[in-house]
Enzyme design. Structure first.
Site, PDB file in Angstrom:
ATOM      1  CG  ASP A 239      -2.053   0.992   1.148  1.00 56.05           C
ATOM      2  OD1 ASP A 239      -2.217   1.623   0.079  1.00 56.05           O
ATOM      3  OD2 ASP A 239      -2.763   1.168   2.157  1.00 56.05           O
ATOM      4  CE  LYS A 240      -0.808   6.971  -1.879  1.00 58.49           C
ATOM      5  NZ  LYS A 240      -1.356   8.354  -1.648  1.00 58.49           N
TER       6      LYS A 240
ATOM      7  CB  SER B  10      -0.329  10.811   1.017  1.00 56.16           C
ATOM      8  OG  SER B  10      -0.418  12.181   1.297  1.00 56.16           O
TER       9      SER B  10
ATOM     10  NE  ARG C 193      -3.082  13.577  15.500  1.00 55.34           N
ATOM     11  CZ  ARG C 193      -2.676  12.964  14.380  1.00 55.34           C
ATOM     12  NH1 ARG C 193      -3.201  11.820  13.997  1.00 55.34           N
ATOM     13  NH2 ARG C 193      -1.738  13.500  13.649  1.00 55.34           N
TER      14      ARG C 193
ATOM     15  CE  LYS D 232      -4.683   5.691   9.164  1.00 59.80           C
ATOM     16  NZ  LYS D 232      -4.944   6.991   9.760  1.00 59.80           N
ATOM     17  CE  LYS D 233      -1.966   2.960   5.304  1.00 56.96           C
ATOM     18  NZ  LYS D 233      -2.947   2.745   4.237  1.00 56.96           N
TER      19      LYS D 233
ATOM     20  CB  THR E 125      -8.274   8.828   0.001  1.00 53.82           C
ATOM     21  OG1 THR E 125      -7.052   9.493  -0.309  1.00 53.82           O
ATOM     22  CG2 THR E 125      -8.566   7.803  -1.068  1.00 53.82           C
TER      23      THR E 125
HETATM   24  N1  URA Z   1      -2.563  10.585   7.723  1.00 45.34           N
HETATM   25  C1  URA Z   1      -2.958   9.818   8.766  1.00 45.34           C
HETATM   26  O1  URA Z   1      -3.532   8.747   8.590  1.00 45.34           O
HETATM   27  N2  URA Z   1      -2.713  10.271  10.010  1.00 45.34           N
HETATM   28  C2  URA Z   1      -2.087  11.436  10.250  1.00 45.34           C
HETATM   29  O2  URA Z   1      -1.898  11.756  11.396  1.00 45.34           O
HETATM   30  C3  URA Z   1      -1.671  12.233   9.162  1.00 45.34           C
HETATM   31  C4  URA Z   1      -1.926  11.780   7.898  1.00 45.34           C
END
Ligand code: URA
Length: 437
Positions: A82-83, A85, A170, A189-190, A122
């Site tokens: 995966d990528k 950003s 946040r 998450k990754k 996204t």
């Molecule tokens: N993308 C994310 O998933 N988390 C962040 O804190 C910043 C960008």
């Protein structure tokens, strides 16, 4: 444990213990911690940072806070990659990269985010495609990845739920720009997505959370070191965010630009460079190719042969969107009732991209508050790149708005965000640096 003690420790510059971090993660995941306490700790972390050990514990804790995917028994005949950003304005790379890399033989289970601060998300953009389900159950997600090669979805309730809650808080408390918090948010998450490898696009510039090159390098090093702890092979590419990426910024308008790109009708050169570089790095980090030139040529062929567009179409249909979306996207994408071209004169020399992102929020395309519903039709198209000579014929951008009033406000904000001058400015590089562990 008293959570006020946890906040106080970090407020006073101390190091959080393993138990304190786990208590924080548990309280995020089961939502027992109130928003104000989460926000207070997030601000204390933002101000006083975390050690590498603390950040790694937060990452692993959040990754394990929900389901952790396992692709080993899915019968895939290629690597899972995966990528991600760190976020920018006009960043529609995921919609291009996922089908390109899938067409090159990799599997891309992409769990994306919603808008964060001034940056677009996204998941929000995908929802501009009518019927597209960004929250399928895991079985559907798995089946789409297996049959199509890629699936772009949002963060589900059971995947890294601790990050999901922290991310939303946040977003509205000015606590995004923290290297340990960004590292933990992305990597949790990754890691939970069960990847073999990851390519990170760390953005730097006026529209990025890292505004200086030095901080972008620090974030990259933090991501590489933390990913290594979780055995996740990671390459980082630092790319420019001193101007909008591509010619659109918003939600539906970015999907329209993505479709034009995949159809090979129009490919903005800076966007193209970023997409090609990231796709090629994904082929390299997975061992699918061993040479950058060959990797780029393979990605190029995925576009010109129509295979990437086909994969995108299949993904949209498999996730509930219209069949044949790529050939008929204008029929499906929402359009805003008011359009207004913004004119000024001179060479576009500098852009405060964060202010452009904030103008999209004011149009209704981004959030002021947790959970706010977006107007997916609004945004900017025909966004001029730095170095363009602007005049009565060539606009700075075209605003798409819900009303004349919001269009006028967006025009004011956009003009305030851009600097024009009489001489042609120097234009900067879009790919800055590549780092790997
Ligand atoms: N993308 C994310 O998933 N988390 C962040 O804190 C910043 C960008």
């Amino acid at each position: 444990m008293l959570f006020t003690d946890v906040i106080r420790t970090k407020r006073d510059g101390g190091e959080l213990s393993e138990e304190q971090i786990q208590y924080f993660v548990d309280g995020l995941a089961d939502e027992s911690l109130p928003i104000e306490q989460v926000a207070a700790l997030a601000m204390a972390i933002c101000l006083n940072s975390m050690t590498f050990e603390e950040a790694a514990r937060l990452t692993m804790g959040m990754a394990a806070s929900g389901t952790v995917l396992d692709w080993s028994d899915a019968g895939l005949d290629g690597p899972v990659v995966d990528k991600h950003s760190t976020g920018g304005v006009g960043d529609k790379v995921s919609f291009l990269l996922a089908p390109i890399v899938a067409a090159c033989g990799c599997y891309v289970p992409m769990i994306s985010g919603r808008g964060l601060g001034h940056t677009g998300g996204t998941t929000d953009k995908a929802e501009a495609i009518p019927g597209y389900n960004t929250a399928p159950d895991f079985e559907t997600f798995r089946n789409v990845v297996k049959s199509v090669g890629c699936a772009i979805i949002g963060q589900t309730a059971d995947l890294a739920p601790a990050d999901r809650r922290l991310y939303a808080i946040r977003d509205v408390t000015a606590t995004i720009e923290s290297i340990p918090l960004i590292t933990a948010s992305i990597l949790s998450k990754k890691i939970a997505a069960g990847l073999d490898a990851l390519v990170m696009d760390v953005k730097v510039g006026s529209g990025a959370f890292m505004s200086s090159h030095e901080r972008a390098v620090r974030l990259s090093q933090s991501i590489i070191a933390t990913a290594a702890k979780a055995n996740l092979r990671t390459t980082v590419v630092i790319t420019d965010m001193n101007e909008v990426l591509g010619t659109t910024a918003g939600n539906a308008v970015e999907i329209a630009e993505s479709v034009a790109y995949l159809r090979n009708d129009y490919r903005d050169s800076r966007l193209d460079e970023v997409v090609m570089q990231l796709c090629a790095q994904m082929l390299l980090v997975t061992g699918t190719e061993d040479d950058i030139e060959r990797a780029i040529a393979r990605c190029e062929k995925a576009i010109t042969s129509g295979q990437a567009a086909e994969r995108f179409d299949e993904m949209v249909a498999a996730l509930g969107g219209p069949r044949g979306f790529v050939t008929n996207s204008s029929k499906y994408l929402a359009t805003a009732p008011v359009t207004r071209a913004v004119h000024t004169s001179g060479f576009l020399a500098e852009v405060n991209v964060r202010a452009v992102g904030n103008a999209i929020i004011e149009l209704g395309g981004g959030r002021h508050q947790v959970g706010e519903k977006l107007d997916l039709s609004v945004g900017f198209t025909d966004v001029a790149s730095i170095g363009t000579l602007l005049d009565n014929e060539t606009p700075l951008a075209i605003i798409h708005a819900a009303s004349e009033d919001t269009a006028a406000e967006a025009e004011r904000l956009l003009l305030g965000a851009c600097t024009v001058q009489e001489e042609a400015p120097e234009t900067g590089r879009v790919i800055h640096e590549k780092l790997s562990g």
